[in-house]
Design an enzyme around this catalytic site. Structure first.
Site, PDB file in Angstrom:
ATOM      1  N   ASP A  19       0.917  -1.111  -0.011  1.00  0.00           N
ATOM      2  CA  ASP A  19       0.064  -0.047  -0.220  1.00  0.00           C
ATOM      3  C   ASP A  19       0.952   1.255  -0.038  1.00  0.00           C
ATOM      4  O   ASP A  19       0.570   2.060   0.824  1.00  0.00           O
ATOM      5  CB  ASP A  19      -0.866   0.070   1.220  1.00  0.00           C
ATOM      6  CG  ASP A  19      -1.681  -1.048   1.559  1.00  0.00           C
ATOM      7  OD1 ASP A  19      -2.205  -1.856   0.263  1.00  0.00           O
ATOM      8  OD2 ASP A  19      -2.041  -1.710   2.549  1.00  0.00           O
ATOM      9  N   GLU A 226     -11.281   0.079  -3.645  1.00  0.00           N
ATOM     10  CA  GLU A 226     -10.471   0.331  -2.642  1.00  0.00           C
ATOM     11  C   GLU A 226      -9.374   1.142  -3.331  1.00  0.00           C
ATOM     12  O   GLU A 226      -8.973   1.163  -4.205  1.00  0.00           O
ATOM     13  CB  GLU A 226     -10.279  -0.737  -1.378  1.00  0.00           C
ATOM     14  CG  GLU A 226      -9.335  -1.608  -2.231  1.00  0.00           C
ATOM     15  CD  GLU A 226      -8.950  -2.763  -1.392  1.00  0.00           C
ATOM     16  OE1 GLU A 226      -9.232  -2.957   0.005  1.00  0.00           O
ATOM     17  OE2 GLU A 226      -8.061  -3.562  -1.928  1.00  0.00           O
TER      18      GLU A 226
HETATM   19  O1  FUB Z   1      -3.169  -3.847   3.137  1.00  0.00           O
HETATM   20  C1  FUB Z   1      -4.629  -3.774   3.586  1.00  0.00           C
HETATM   21  C2  FUB Z   1      -5.540  -3.535   2.697  1.00  0.00           C
HETATM   22  O2  FUB Z   1      -5.285  -4.110   1.288  1.00  0.00           O
HETATM   23  C3  FUB Z   1      -5.379  -2.203   2.117  1.00  0.00           C
HETATM   24  O3  FUB Z   1      -6.047  -1.135   2.940  1.00  0.00           O
HETATM   25  C4  FUB Z   1      -6.221  -2.204   0.947  1.00  0.00           C
HETATM   26  O4  FUB Z   1      -5.992  -1.303  -0.082  1.00  0.00           O
HETATM   27  C5  FUB Z   1      -5.634  -3.636   0.174  1.00  0.00           C
HETATM   28  O5  FUB Z   1      -4.221  -3.548  -0.367  1.00  0.00           O
END
Ligand code: FUB
Length: 327
Positions: A19, A226
């Protein structure tokens, strides 16, 4: 001599990182990643496998230099309101202060967004006593615009709980829209001048197609899942995000930081691993995509590594799709 970073290779291999939010501060590249941990806990659609406990900040003098791990910048045990799961963070600089924005589950297991401050881009960061009032879901990304207004973008489906907030309050049984209804968009809020609270109520961002019609929830190649990120190129705001189930980094553009955004295409094809998450930054006249994959762990979804690659625009402002398999 420490190893220099290389495009499409892990920035660091002594820890797992994911991330990545990349920024240029004090003439260097700083990367704010999640810190993935090795564990034998459950793995499911709720994201329990992403059981991160702290953040490390990485930096590089340039993209041909070693990557420095500045060590632990913030730990969940030092965040009064947080219980677990320090997911994707971002940083911002304003008021001569560095701000770290991060999601975590609170004591009721609800994802909220917190903020911590430092006078050093590498931290350590001091968290606020409570999460940002009115915050929810995951994956904050902050744009400090040229007029000095700051916007925070956030949101994520499934484990990120965005579906559960459609009525404005947390509904544990909340489900996503019907497949032929408009998809849920990411959320935007303008930040207060001190960067610690929202100025007004957070608003959902609309993502539409070239004809102005909303992208539908069943359109998994294009709808938001997301990991929102907003950067500016020429006169446009570019909102990029993960499509989740189809594992793309997609993007949409707007003349306004709050949208509506018009879908434009794919930035990055699927990487090794389920999640895909990115940031876009300009450094010394070129543009770069920071992303993660699971190649170092041979595909273990919760053990990811941050990488970078060059990103190119076409003359019309569209972004050239990066084919992960050809990197
Ligand atoms: O790293 C945890 C979660 O997985 C992140 O918040 C999302 O964007 C995905 O990468």
């Amino acid at each position: 001599m420490d190893k220099k970073v290389q495009p499409n290779e892990p920035l660091v291999t002594h820890i797992y990182t994911a991330d990545p939010s990349a920024h240029v501060y004090e003439g260097k590249i700083y990367v704010y990643p999640s810190h993935d941990l090795d564990h034998n806990g459950p793995s499911n659609d709720n994201g329990d496998q992403y059981a991160m406990e702290d953040y490390h900040v990485l930096s590089m003098e340039n993209l041909d230099s070693p990557c420095v791990d500045h060590g632990e910048a913030l730990h969940v045990k030092d965040i009064p309101w947080a219980k677990q799961q320090l997911w994707a963070p971002d940083a911002a600089f304003k008021n001569n202060t560095y701000y770290l924005y991060f999601p975590a589950r609170d004591k009721d297991d609800i994802f909220r967004i917190g903020v911590a401050t430092s006078d050093n881009p590498a931290g350590p960061f001091t968290p606020q006593e409570s999460y940002i009032p009115g915050s929810f879901s995951i994956d904050p990304a902050v744009l400090v615009d040229e007029d000095d207004k700051a916007y925070i973008y956030f949101g994520g489906l499934w484990g990120g709980q965005l579906e559960k907030w459609q009525t404005g309050t947390f509904r544990p049984d909340g489900e996503g829209p019907a497949l032929d209804a408009p998809a849920l968009g990411p959320i935007v809020a303008e930040l207060s001048d001190d960067m610690l609270t929202f100025k007004g109520d957070p608003q959902e961002i609309k993502i539409v197609d070239e004809d102005g019609n909303p992208i539908l929830a069943g359109d998994e190649e294009r709808r938001f899942f997301e990991g929102p990120w907003v950067h500016k190129y020429k006169d446009y705001y570019y909102l990029s995000y993960s499509t989740g189930t189809t594992h793309l980094i997609a993007y949409a553009t707007s003349k306004s930081p709050t949208g509506p955004f018009t879908y434009k295409g794919t930035i990055l094809t699927p990487v090794t691993g389920w999640t895909t998450h990115h940031s876009i930054v300009q450094f010394e006249g070129k543009w770069y995509l920071f992303y993660h994959d699971c190649s170092l762990s041979d595909g273990v979804d919760h053990k990811r590594s941050v990488k970078f690659t060059e990103l190119k625009y076409n003359a019309d402002g569209t972004i050239q799709t990066i084919d992960y398999n050809s990197l």
